[in-house]
Design a protein around this motif. Sequence first.
Motif, PDB file in Angstrom:
ATOM      1  N   LEU A  27     -81.010 -31.939 -70.114  1.00 34.04           N
ATOM      2  CA  LEU A  27     -81.933 -33.030 -69.806  1.00 34.04           C
ATOM      3  C   LEU A  27     -81.408 -34.369 -70.309  1.00 34.04           C
ATOM      4  N   ILE A  28     -80.831 -34.379 -71.480  1.00 29.05           N
ATOM      5  CA  ILE A  28     -80.277 -35.614 -72.032  1.00 29.05           C
ATOM      6  C   ILE A  28     -79.088 -36.087 -71.196  1.00 29.05           C
ATOM      7  N   SER A  29     -78.226 -35.173 -70.781  1.00 31.75           N
ATOM      8  CA  SER A  29     -77.054 -35.578 -69.997  1.00 31.75           C
ATOM      9  C   SER A  29     -77.463 -36.137 -68.644  1.00 31.75           C
ATOM     10  N   ALA A  31     -80.432 -37.614 -68.017  1.00 29.76           N
ATOM     11  CA  ALA A  31     -81.133 -38.869 -68.274  1.00 29.76           C
ATOM     12  C   ALA A  31     -80.184 -39.997 -68.650  1.00 29.76           C
ATOM     13  N   LEU A  32     -79.095 -39.684 -69.318  1.00 29.50           N
ATOM     14  CA  LEU A  32     -78.161 -40.710 -69.775  1.00 29.50           C
ATOM     15  C   LEU A  32     -76.996 -40.937 -68.819  1.00 29.50           C
ATOM     16  N   ARG A  33     -77.096 -40.389 -67.629  1.00 30.71           N
ATOM     17  CA  ARG A  33     -76.045 -40.553 -66.637  1.00 30.71           C
ATOM     18  C   ARG A  33     -75.882 -42.040 -66.339  1.00 30.71           C
ATOM     19  N   PRO A  34     -74.668 -42.573 -66.454  1.00 31.86           N
ATOM     20  CA  PRO A  34     -74.488 -44.011 -66.252  1.00 31.86           C
ATOM     21  C   PRO A  34     -74.712 -44.410 -64.797  1.00 31.86           C
ATOM     22  N   THR A  35     -75.206 -45.626 -64.614  1.00 31.09           N
ATOM     23  CA  THR A  35     -75.391 -46.125 -63.261  1.00 31.09           C
ATOM     24  C   THR A  35     -74.056 -46.666 -62.758  1.00 31.09           C
ATOM     25  N   ALA A  36     -73.853 -46.533 -61.474  1.00 33.89           N
ATOM     26  CA  ALA A  36     -72.603 -46.982 -60.871  1.00 33.89           C
ATOM     27  C   ALA A  36     -72.590 -48.499 -60.769  1.00 33.89           C
ATOM     28  N   PRO A  37     -71.424 -49.098 -60.938  1.00 33.71           N
ATOM     29  CA  PRO A  37     -71.345 -50.553 -60.757  1.00 33.71           C
ATOM     30  C   PRO A  37     -71.556 -50.901 -59.289  1.00 33.71           C
ATOM     31  N   HIS A 105     -71.698 -37.048 -52.039  1.00 34.52           N
ATOM     32  CA  HIS A 105     -72.510 -35.911 -52.464  1.00 34.52           C
ATOM     33  C   HIS A 105     -73.881 -36.450 -52.801  1.00 34.52           C
ATOM     34  N   PHE A 106     -74.905 -35.965 -52.132  1.00 37.97           N
ATOM     35  CA  PHE A 106     -76.264 -36.271 -52.547  1.00 37.97           C
ATOM     36  C   PHE A 106     -76.545 -35.397 -53.749  1.00 37.97           C
ATOM     37  N   VAL A 107     -77.084 -35.968 -54.802  1.00 38.76           N
ATOM     38  CA  VAL A 107     -77.337 -35.251 -56.042  1.00 38.76           C
ATOM     39  C   VAL A 107     -78.843 -35.180 -56.247  1.00 38.76           C
ATOM     40  N   GLU A 108     -79.372 -33.984 -56.147  1.00 36.45           N
ATOM     41  CA  GLU A 108     -80.798 -33.793 -56.384  1.00 36.45           C
ATOM     42  C   GLU A 108     -81.016 -33.607 -57.872  1.00 36.45           C
ATOM     43  N   SER A 109     -81.755 -34.512 -58.479  1.00 35.39           N
ATOM     44  CA  SER A 109     -81.971 -34.433 -59.920  1.00 35.39           C
ATOM     45  C   SER A 109     -83.333 -33.861 -60.257  1.00 35.39           C
TER      46      SER A 109
END
Length: 155
Positions: A27-29, A31-37, A105-109
């Motif tokens: 869950l932490i990984s 939630a902390l996924r960086p946003t793309a520039p 890749h669509f990523v379903e979170s």
Amino acid sequence: MTSNFSRVRWVLAGLAALCVALVIAALISVALRPTAPLLPPNTPEGTIQRYVMAIADGDFAEAKGYVKNSAATGLCDPYSVDSQDLNLDLVNTSVNGNGAVVTVHFVESSSAFGSLLGMGNYPETFELSKSGNEWRITSAPWQVTLCTDEEMSGY
């Protein structure tokens, strides 16, 4: 016999604690996924990024600006956008003259385990054509595709 039972309880408690720790780490990984520039707007990737961001924000007028021949288009399935987060990862871009194919890749979170194990990731392609210095989408995956008014008549 009591000592064996006690050891089994400690082992099971340790396994349960390990499982809880793994769930928390997943869950932490996520939630902390960086946003793309933000990518340059005059590239196929930048066009797709802005298009998907506009759809995710519900700004379909802006999204139409990234679509070729968008005079009479609307979102084909407006309900599918409400039910997903529209996160995607760039996989590959192939440019051939005035045309481009971008695979994402669509990523379903929606599920920490699915996202962690890659079960919610699936590839889709966008097709684009270049007009002047701008790229316009000619074909988009079903999750984010815009359709003509005739195609929208069922909604």
